[in-house]
Motif scaffolding. Structure first.
Motif, mmCIF file in Angstrom:
data_model
loop_
_atom_site.group_PDB
_atom_site.id
_atom_site.type_symbol
_atom_site.label_atom_id
_atom_site.label_comp_id
_atom_site.label_asym_id
_atom_site.label_seq_id
_atom_site.Cartn_x
_atom_site.Cartn_y
_atom_site.Cartn_z
ATOM 1 N N ASP A 113 0.833 -1.213 0.000
ATOM 2 C CA ASP A 113 0.000 0.000 0.000
ATOM 3 C C ASP A 113 0.861 1.254 0.000
ATOM 4 O OD1 ASP A 113 -2.410 -1.580 0.598
ATOM 5 O OD2 ASP A 113 -1.460 -1.860 2.548
ATOM 6 N N LEU A 114 2.029 1.121 0.583
ATOM 7 C CA LEU A 114 2.868 2.302 0.817
ATOM 8 C C LEU A 114 4.283 2.054 0.315
ATOM 9 C CD1 LEU A 114 3.599 5.008 2.291
ATOM 10 C CD2 LEU A 114 3.915 3.642 4.364
ATOM 11 N N MET A 115 4.768 2.997 -0.487
ATOM 12 C CA MET A 115 6.173 2.938 -0.911
ATOM 13 C C MET A 115 6.951 3.960 -0.086
ATOM 14 S SD MET A 115 7.987 3.936 -4.527
ATOM 15 C CE MET A 115 7.250 2.781 -5.628
ATOM 16 N N LEU A 116 7.957 3.473 0.620
ATOM 17 C CA LEU A 116 8.804 4.363 1.412
ATOM 18 C C LEU A 116 10.073 4.617 0.603
ATOM 19 C CD1 LEU A 116 8.428 2.681 4.912
ATOM 20 C CD2 LEU A 116 7.375 4.796 4.162
ATOM 21 N N VAL A 117 10.176 5.806 0.052
ATOM 22 C CA VAL A 117 11.341 6.140 -0.764
ATOM 23 C C VAL A 117 12.356 6.861 0.117
ATOM 24 C CG1 VAL A 117 12.165 7.257 -2.860
ATOM 25 C CG2 VAL A 117 9.816 6.410 -2.751
ATOM 26 N N ALA A 118 13.503 6.246 0.280
ATOM 27 C CA ALA A 118 14.519 6.815 1.163
ATOM 28 C C ALA A 118 15.842 6.901 0.415
ATOM 29 C CB ALA A 118 14.675 5.944 2.412
ATOM 30 N N GLY A 119 16.293 8.124 0.168
ATOM 31 C CA GLY A 119 17.587 8.289 -0.469
ATOM 32 C C GLY A 119 17.535 9.127 -1.733
ATOM 33 N N THR A 120 18.643 9.112 -2.432
ATOM 34 C CA THR A 120 18.807 9.965 -3.606
ATOM 35 C C THR A 120 18.267 9.290 -4.852
ATOM 36 O OG1 THR A 120 20.951 10.437 -2.564
ATOM 37 C CG2 THR A 120 20.521 11.453 -4.696
ATOM 38 N N LEU A 121 17.323 9.922 -5.495
ATOM 39 C CA LEU A 121 16.760 9.364 -6.726
ATOM 40 C C LEU A 121 17.521 9.925 -7.916
ATOM 41 C CD1 LEU A 121 14.554 7.719 -8.168
ATOM 42 C CD2 LEU A 121 13.139 9.777 -8.161
ATOM 43 N N THR A 122 18.158 9.036 -8.662
ATOM 44 C CA THR A 122 18.874 9.476 -9.865
ATOM 45 C C THR A 122 17.957 9.332 -11.081
ATOM 46 O OG1 THR A 122 19.745 7.258 -10.218
ATOM 47 C CG2 THR A 122 21.111 8.781 -8.944
ATOM 48 N N HIS A 123 18.299 10.032 -12.137
ATOM 49 C CA HIS A 123 17.508 9.928 -13.365
ATOM 50 C C HIS A 123 17.504 8.484 -13.880
ATOM 51 C CE1 HIS A 123 16.467 14.108 -13.872
ATOM 52 N NE2 HIS A 123 17.712 14.441 -13.551
ATOM 53 N N LYS A 124 18.592 7.785 -13.641
ATOM 54 C CA LYS A 124 18.681 6.405 -14.097
ATOM 55 C C LYS A 124 17.649 5.518 -13.400
ATOM 56 C CE LYS A 124 22.406 3.594 -15.816
ATOM 57 N NZ LYS A 124 23.839 3.405 -15.870
ATOM 58 N N MET A 125 17.294 5.876 -12.158
ATOM 59 C CA MET A 125 16.324 5.083 -11.398
ATOM 60 C C MET A 125 14.897 5.595 -11.553
ATOM 61 S SD MET A 125 17.676 2.524 -9.865
ATOM 62 C CE MET A 125 16.608 2.075 -8.515
ATOM 63 N N PRO A 141 20.779 17.674 0.341
ATOM 64 C CA PRO A 141 21.698 18.754 0.697
ATOM 65 C C PRO A 141 23.015 18.722 -0.070
ATOM 66 C CG PRO A 141 21.675 17.053 2.385
ATOM 67 C CD PRO A 141 20.640 16.661 1.378
ATOM 68 N N PHE A 142 23.371 17.576 -0.631
ATOM 69 C CA PHE A 142 24.689 17.470 -1.255
ATOM 70 C C PHE A 142 24.638 17.348 -2.774
ATOM 71 C CE2 PHE A 142 25.022 15.267 2.932
ATOM 72 C CZ PHE A 142 25.664 16.308 3.583
ATOM 73 N N TYR A 143 23.582 16.691 -3.282
ATOM 74 C CA TYR A 143 23.595 16.326 -4.697
ATOM 75 C C TYR A 143 22.539 17.062 -5.505
ATOM 76 C CZ TYR A 143 25.644 12.520 -2.043
ATOM 77 O OH TYR A 143 26.357 11.799 -1.155
ATOM 78 N N TYR A 144 21.871 18.035 -4.903
ATOM 79 C CA TYR A 144 20.709 18.647 -5.562
ATOM 80 C C TYR A 144 21.069 19.299 -6.900
ATOM 81 C CZ TYR A 144 22.571 23.038 -3.844
ATOM 82 O OH TYR A 144 23.390 24.101 -3.607
ATOM 83 N N ASP A 145 22.344 19.752 -7.050
ATOM 84 C CA ASP A 145 22.705 20.423 -8.291
ATOM 85 C C ASP A 145 23.450 19.511 -9.262
ATOM 86 O OD1 ASP A 145 24.925 20.210 -6.771
ATOM 87 O OD2 ASP A 145 25.645 22.250 -7.093
ATOM 88 N N PRO A 164 11.247 15.306 6.428
ATOM 89 C CA PRO A 164 12.527 15.965 6.203
ATOM 90 C C PRO A 164 13.614 15.499 7.173
ATOM 91 C CG PRO A 164 11.010 17.445 7.338
ATOM 92 C CD PRO A 164 10.253 16.173 7.062
ATOM 93 N N GLY A 165 14.858 15.748 6.799
ATOM 94 C CA GLY A 165 15.995 15.406 7.649
ATOM 95 C C GLY A 165 17.107 14.831 6.798
ATOM 96 N N CYS A 166 18.291 14.757 7.402
ATOM 97 C CA CYS A 166 19.447 14.216 6.681
ATOM 98 C C CYS A 166 20.348 13.467 7.655
ATOM 99 C CB CYS A 166 20.222 15.329 5.977
ATOM 100 S SG CYS A 166 21.687 14.741 5.087
ATOM 101 N N PRO A 167 20.006 12.253 7.999
ATOM 102 C CA PRO A 167 18.741 11.586 7.714
ATOM 103 C C PRO A 167 17.708 11.935 8.778
ATOM 104 C CG PRO A 167 20.179 10.096 8.899
ATOM 105 C CD PRO A 167 20.941 11.381 8.755
ATOM 106 N N PRO A 168 16.425 11.725 8.520
ATOM 107 C CA PRO A 168 15.441 11.904 9.589
ATOM 108 C C PRO A 168 15.596 10.816 10.644
ATOM 109 C CG PRO A 168 14.355 11.359 7.503
ATOM 110 C CD PRO A 168 15.831 11.299 7.264
ATOM 111 N N ARG A 169 15.255 11.136 11.850
ATOM 112 C CA ARG A 169 15.271 10.113 12.896
ATOM 113 C C ARG A 169 14.124 9.126 12.646
ATOM 114 N NH1 ARG A 169 18.282 10.475 17.235
ATOM 115 N NH2 ARG A 169 16.834 9.112 18.337
ATOM 116 N N PRO A 170 14.290 7.890 13.067
ATOM 117 C CA PRO A 170 13.198 6.924 12.895
ATOM 118 C C PRO A 170 11.885 7.405 13.519
ATOM 119 C CG PRO A 170 15.203 5.808 13.566
ATOM 120 C CD PRO A 170 15.499 7.273 13.628
ATOM 121 N N GLU A 171 11.996 8.166 14.617
ATOM 122 C CA GLU A 171 10.774 8.699 15.241
ATOM 123 C C GLU A 171 10.027 9.605 14.264
ATOM 124 O OE1 GLU A 171 13.743 8.680 16.629
ATOM 125 O OE2 GLU A 171 13.623 8.216 18.779
ATOM 126 N N ALA A 172 10.776 10.342 13.451
ATOM 127 C CA ALA A 172 10.143 11.223 12.472
ATOM 128 C C ALA A 172 9.415 10.407 11.409
ATOM 129 C CB ALA A 172 11.192 12.126 11.825
#
Ligand code: SF4
Length: 159
Positions: free
Chosen positions: A68-80, A109-113, A132-140
């Motif tokens: 039901d839910l996709m948890l997307v965590a990390g940097t999404l590249t155009h290739k993906m 914060p690092f790869y946006y450009d 939000p966060g880098c990384p967010p805490r699990p509580e978040a």
């Protein structure tokens, strides 16, 4: 919700749609889609004894067809990007997406450009909750799950 009791009986009355949403919000089957460090720092913690998604009715599935839910965590590249969209399309309706961490939200914060990085998962698929966060805490992330539950109830699945 299921709040009315029929007078003189043990019956509780409610709308079928409310019952469906109540069961949906308490049985969110989720698919981990880890793309970078947020997957290790935030996502993997959800199955540990301390955070234990199971007690929220969440069950980890390794296929989009049962999720039901996709948890997307990390940097999404155009290739993906195409793969991400393809996975999303395979999920049954109603389906939800949570973007975990700065990279998944807006490229990070690092790869946006970087020319290789998509500036947010929502450029590819609709996102319901942002954590939000880098990384967010699990509580978040757990808080994000609670926010999603409220959204499920508020949205109304049977029109
Ligand atoms: S937001 Fe930070 S911790 Fe998460 S994937 Fe990006 S760089 Fe890694």
């Amino acid at each position: 919700m299921l709040q009315e009791q029929a007078p003189g009986t043990g019956l509780i009355l409610g709308k079928a749609g409310d019952l469906l949403n109540w069961s949906r919000k308490n049985s969110i089957w989720w698919m981990a889609f880890g793309l970078a460090c947020c997957a290790i720092e935030s996502l993997m913690c959800l199955n540990t004894a301390r955070f234990d998604m199971d007690r929220h009715g969440g069950l980890l599935r390794n296929t989009p067809r049962l999720s039901d839910l996709m948890l997307v965590a990390g940097t999404l590249t155009h290739k993906m990007a195409d793969i991400t969209e393809h996975l999303y399309e395979q999920m049954p309706e109603p389906r939800y997406v949570m973007a975990i961490g700065g990279c998944a939200i807006n490229g990070g914060p690092f790869y946006y450009d970087s020319y290789t990085v998509v500036r947010g998962v929502d450029k590819i698929i609709p996102v319901d909750v942002y954590v939000p966060g880098c990384p967010p805490r699990p509580e978040a992330v757990m808080f994000g799950i609670e926010q999603l539950k409220e959204k499920i109830i508020a949205r109304g699945m049977i029109e």
